[in-house]
Scaffold this active site. Structure first.
Site, PDB file in Angstrom:
ATOM      1  N   ASP A 127     180.608 -46.160 -37.858  1.00 52.94           N
ATOM      2  CA  ASP A 127     180.078 -47.540 -37.952  1.00 52.94           C
ATOM      3  C   ASP A 127     178.852 -47.567 -39.147  1.00 52.94           C
ATOM      4  OD1 ASP A 127     181.814 -48.110 -36.027  1.00 52.94           O
ATOM      5  OD2 ASP A 127     180.261 -48.278 -34.476  1.00 52.94           O
ATOM      6  N   GLY A 170     184.185 -51.303 -36.932  1.00 53.92           N
ATOM      7  CA  GLY A 170     182.694 -50.915 -37.351  1.00 53.92           C
ATOM      8  C   GLY A 170     181.661 -51.334 -36.450  1.00 53.92           C
ATOM      9  N   HIS A 249     191.786 -47.859 -34.595  1.00 51.40           N
ATOM     10  CA  HIS A 249     191.279 -46.416 -34.415  1.00 51.40           C
ATOM     11  C   HIS A 249     191.730 -45.756 -35.483  1.00 51.40           C
ATOM     12  CE1 HIS A 249     190.593 -48.432 -30.559  1.00 51.40           C
ATOM     13  NE2 HIS A 249     189.477 -47.189 -30.405  1.00 51.40           N
TER      14      HIS A 249
HETATM   15  O1  F6P Z   1     181.440 -46.880 -32.448  1.00 55.33           O
HETATM   16  C1  F6P Z   1     182.950 -46.336 -32.938  1.00 55.33           C
HETATM   17  C2  F6P Z   1     183.740 -47.602 -32.871  1.00 55.33           C
HETATM   18  O2  F6P Z   1     185.173 -46.871 -33.427  1.00 55.33           O
HETATM   19  C3  F6P Z   1     183.650 -48.911 -33.395  1.00 55.33           C
HETATM   20  O3  F6P Z   1     183.800 -48.987 -34.606  1.00 55.33           O
HETATM   21  C4  F6P Z   1     184.386 -49.591 -32.383  1.00 55.33           C
HETATM   22  O4  F6P Z   1     184.313 -50.760 -31.979  1.00 55.33           O
HETATM   23  C5  F6P Z   1     184.446 -48.703 -31.201  1.00 55.33           C
HETATM   24  O5  F6P Z   1     183.940 -47.493 -31.294  1.00 55.33           O
HETATM   25  C6  F6P Z   1     185.882 -48.827 -30.522  1.00 55.33           C
HETATM   26  O6  F6P Z   1     185.604 -47.985 -29.163  1.00 55.33           O
HETATM   27  P1  F6P Z   1     186.869 -47.367 -28.184  1.00 55.33           P
HETATM   28  O7  F6P Z   1     187.049 -46.305 -28.904  1.00 55.33           O
HETATM   29  O8  F6P Z   1     186.056 -47.080 -26.820  1.00 55.33           O
HETATM   30  O9  F6P Z   1     188.141 -48.358 -28.113  1.00 55.33           O
END
Ligand code: F6P
Length: 320
Positions: A127, A170, A249
């Site tokens: 991020d 992000g 992701h």
């Molecule tokens: O903080 C990193 C991040 O990939 C963010 O960009 C996103 O909003 C969040 O984590 C997603 O989280 P998770 O992997 O728990 O779904």
């Protein structure tokens, strides 16, 4: 100091493995033992760990994700979890901890520091929302991932005269979206840090089409709006053929860029040096090309990292 521990926590980011490797190899070169904690703070609480050797970090430099695994650990947010984590570290004879992760993970390091465990944080999150470092580990690779995907979309967008709306991960920070928009020549960037109007975007799109430019790329930061919603509005308001892509992701994975490999190495070595010098409760970071250390208290006092003014200015000139 005889034994230190290292863990990766929160959302993984590319370059974590390079960083773990650097921590382990630097520590071994200083005759320290290294305990690798599995699954972040959850593994610390559940006592999942392994003794790291030079061999255990062979062949991981070029791999995305984290060989130590990661987790989002709710238990670490309360006093009981933090106390148990500190006790487990003491039980293992750990005299210093290195935490590689994002904001929440660094807060965990701060809480352990307050409980008397020497702890140093390494900012790792795609991020780029952590203050007191120009770049967090994994940002550069995530940007490269976005640009690869968007370049591909550009080919098909121009072939079919379509607008593409691309949602970039992000969290609440628009850095990735802004930097990617500049780097891939997007027409519009919608970010949480700046007001936007879909009506204005539609007007611009119409005039672009009148000028003969019949495709467009609109990047949307996940913290600003839902790309689906923007795409629907564009279609409903002006009837343009619009397609959607949510990168999600995908951005976090893949082999780390050279920048992230080097950054991971520099951060990892600096963190071990910091522990050896008796530092604790601090975060390593990149400032004007050098690696520096900042007290975590100062890092959190200032709130989230404001968006990079240089990149924002570039975007205002080159992207709408
Ligand atoms: O903080 C990193 C991040 O990939 C963010 O960009 C996103 O909003 C969040 O984590 C997603 O989280 P998770 O992997 O728990 O779904």
């Amino acid at each position: 100091m005889r034994r230190i521990a290292v863990l990766t926590s929160g959302g993984d980011s590319s370059g974590m493995n390079a960083c773990v490797r650097a921590v382990v190899r630097k520590a071994l070169s200083e005759n320290l033992e290294v305990v690798g904690i599995q699954k972040g703070y959850q593994g610390l609480i559940d006592r999942q760990y392994q003794i790291m050797s030079s061999r255990s970090v062979s062949g991981i430099l070029q791999r995305g994700g984290t060989v130590l695994h990661s987790a989002r650990c709710k238990a670490m947010m309360d006093e009981a979890g933090q106390k148990l984590a500190a006790e487990n570290l003491q039980g293992l004879g750990v005299e210093g901890l290195i935490v590689i992760g994002g904001e929440g993970s660094l807060k965990g390091a701060q809480s352990l520091h307050r409980k008397g465990i020497p702890a140093i944080g390494i900012p790792a999150s795609i991020d780029n929302d952590i203050p007191f470092t120009d770049m967090s580990l994994g940002v550069d690779t995530a940007l490269n991932n976005i640009i690869y995907a968007v370049d591909c979309l550009k080919d098909t967008a121009s072939s079919h005269s379509r607008a593409f709306v691309v949602e970039c991960m992000g969290r609440n920070c628009g850095y990735l979206t802004t930097a990617a928009a500049v780097a891939c020549g997007a027409e519009f960037a919608i970010i949480p840090e700046a007001p936007f109007s879909v009506d204005e975007i539609c007007e611009c799109l119409k005039s672009r089409y009148r000028e003969g430019r019949d495709n467009a790329l609109i990047l949307v930061a996940e913290g600003a709006a839902r790309a689906q919603n923007i795409a629907d509005q564009i279609k409903d308001k002006i009837g343009f053929e619009t397609r959607l892509m949510v990168l999600g992701h995908y951005q976090r994975g893949g082999s780390p860029s050279v920048f992230d490999r080097l950054l991971g190495a520099r951060f990892g070595v600096k963190a071990v040096e910091g522990l050896l010098q008796g530092q604790s409760g601090s975060m390593v970071g990149l400032a004007c090309g050098g690696v520096c250390c900042t007290p975590l208290e100062q890092v959190f006092q200032s709130g989230s990292r404001p968006i990079d003014e240089v990149i924002l200015k570039l975007a205002k000139t080159l992207v709408i």
